[in-house]
Design an enzyme around this catalytic site. Sequence first.
Site, PDB file in Angstrom:
ATOM      1  N   GLN A 256       2.199  -4.581  -2.346  1.00 43.27           N
ATOM      2  CA  GLN A 256       2.859  -5.614  -1.534  1.00 43.27           C
ATOM      3  C   GLN A 256       4.354  -5.330  -1.406  1.00 43.27           C
ATOM      4  O   GLN A 256       5.030  -5.041  -2.390  1.00 43.27           O
ATOM      5  CB  GLN A 256       2.609  -6.998  -2.179  1.00 43.27           C
ATOM      6  CG  GLN A 256       3.069  -8.172  -1.353  1.00 43.27           C
ATOM      7  CD  GLN A 256       2.281  -8.370  -0.054  1.00 43.27           C
ATOM      8  OE1 GLN A 256       1.119  -8.001   0.058  1.00 43.27           O
ATOM      9  NE2 GLN A 256       2.921  -8.966   0.939  1.00 43.27           N
TER      10      GLN A 256
ATOM     11  N   ASP B 240      -3.125  -0.277   4.196  1.00 41.70           N
ATOM     12  CA  ASP B 240      -2.008  -0.912   4.912  1.00 41.70           C
ATOM     13  C   ASP B 240      -1.577  -0.062   6.117  1.00 41.70           C
ATOM     14  O   ASP B 240      -0.876  -0.552   6.997  1.00 41.70           O
ATOM     15  CB  ASP B 240      -0.791  -1.036   3.980  1.00 41.70           C
ATOM     16  CG  ASP B 240      -0.591  -2.454   3.472  1.00 41.70           C
ATOM     17  OD1 ASP B 240      -0.947  -3.392   4.202  1.00 41.70           O
ATOM     18  OD2 ASP B 240      -0.062  -2.595   2.361  1.00 41.70           O
TER      19      ASP B 240
ATOM     20  N   LYS C  91      -5.073 -12.564  -0.268  1.00 44.74           N
ATOM     21  CA  LYS C  91      -5.845 -11.317  -0.143  1.00 44.74           C
ATOM     22  C   LYS C  91      -6.918 -11.256  -1.233  1.00 44.74           C
ATOM     23  O   LYS C  91      -8.060 -10.896  -0.979  1.00 44.74           O
ATOM     24  CB  LYS C  91      -4.893 -10.108  -0.209  1.00 44.74           C
ATOM     25  CG  LYS C  91      -4.004 -10.007   1.025  1.00 44.74           C
ATOM     26  CD  LYS C  91      -2.864  -9.006   0.903  1.00 44.74           C
ATOM     27  CE  LYS C  91      -1.913  -9.155   2.077  1.00 44.74           C
ATOM     28  NZ  LYS C  91      -0.752  -8.272   2.047  1.00 44.74           N
TER      29      LYS C  91
END
Length: 280
Positions: free
Chosen positions: A94, A117, A50
Site C-alpha cells: 500500500q 497493482d 481489500k
Amino acid sequence: MTAKIIDGKKIADKILSELKSKIKNSKQKPGLALVLVGNNPASEIYVNFKEKTCKEVGFYCERFNLDKNISELDLLKLINDLNQKPNLHGILVQLPLPKHINEHLITNSILPHKDVDGFTSLSLGNLMSENAILAPATARAVLHLIESAGTGIEGKNAVVIGRSNIVGKPVAMMLLEKNATVTICHSRTKNPAEHTRKADILVVAVGKPRLIKKDMVKEGAVVIDVGINRADGKIVGDVDFENVKEVAGFITPVPGGVGPMTIAMLMQNTLTAMELAKRI
Ligand code: GUN
C-alpha cells in the site's frame, strides 16, 4: 439535465459475485499478500477493505502490518520472501510509504507476474505499448465505469485531471488506447476550465474536495470522480456532485463509485496473477 448515477458499488458487487462462483469449486484459491507500512489512517481503511473483500470472495489473503520505521532492506527481504511463495499470487504494497523508503525501488522488487497493482516499471511499460497484462486497478475501474455509461470512448474528448503514476497517467494511456483524444491537466495547467468544458469524458483524480464545479462541465459529459476526501465531516469526491449532476449526463458518486470498482479490479487482477503463475 440530471445525470444518471453510475452505481460503482452495484457493478463491483456483480463482478465480485462472478469471481466468487468462478473459484468456488476450484482446487486452488487466488492468494493476495497485503503489505501495510506504518499507520496512515486512509491506507489502513483501504487495506481493511481489500482484506475483507478477499475473505468475502473466497481468496486467500495474508496481511503484513509493518512498523513505520522498518528499514528499506527489511521490507525488500519481506517482498523477496513473498515473491517465492507459491500460494501468494499477488503482492500489494500500500502506498504511500514512509519518506525514508524508496517507493520506486520497493514497487519494482515485486515480481512482474505478481504485480497486481500494475505499478512496476514493466507493467507500466506494457501499458504504454498496449500490452498490459496487469494494469493498475484504479485505472481499470475508471475505464470500466466509463464503458458502463454506454456512450463510447472512440473519438471523444477525454480530459484527465491529475497526472499521478497510479491513476492519471495510466487512465490517460488507457483512454488513448481506446482512441479518445486525451488531454491531461495538472496543478500547473493555466486554465483547466477551458479544457474541462470541452470534455465528453472527464476523469478527476487530484484529491481536492469538490474542485470541479458545475460551470466547468460540458452538458451531457461522463464524469468519473476518483477523489476520496474528508470535508464537512463526510466523505466527498473531487467533483461538486450535487451541482455537477445537474449538467452531466453520467456521474459516479463518492462513496460508491470508483472505490468499490477498484477493489473488484484488484481481485480480478489477483485471479489473472494466479493464471499467469500456471504458465511460468
Ligand atoms: N494508494 C492509493 N491507491 C493505491 C492503490 O491502488 N494501490 C496501492 N498499493 N496503494 C495505493
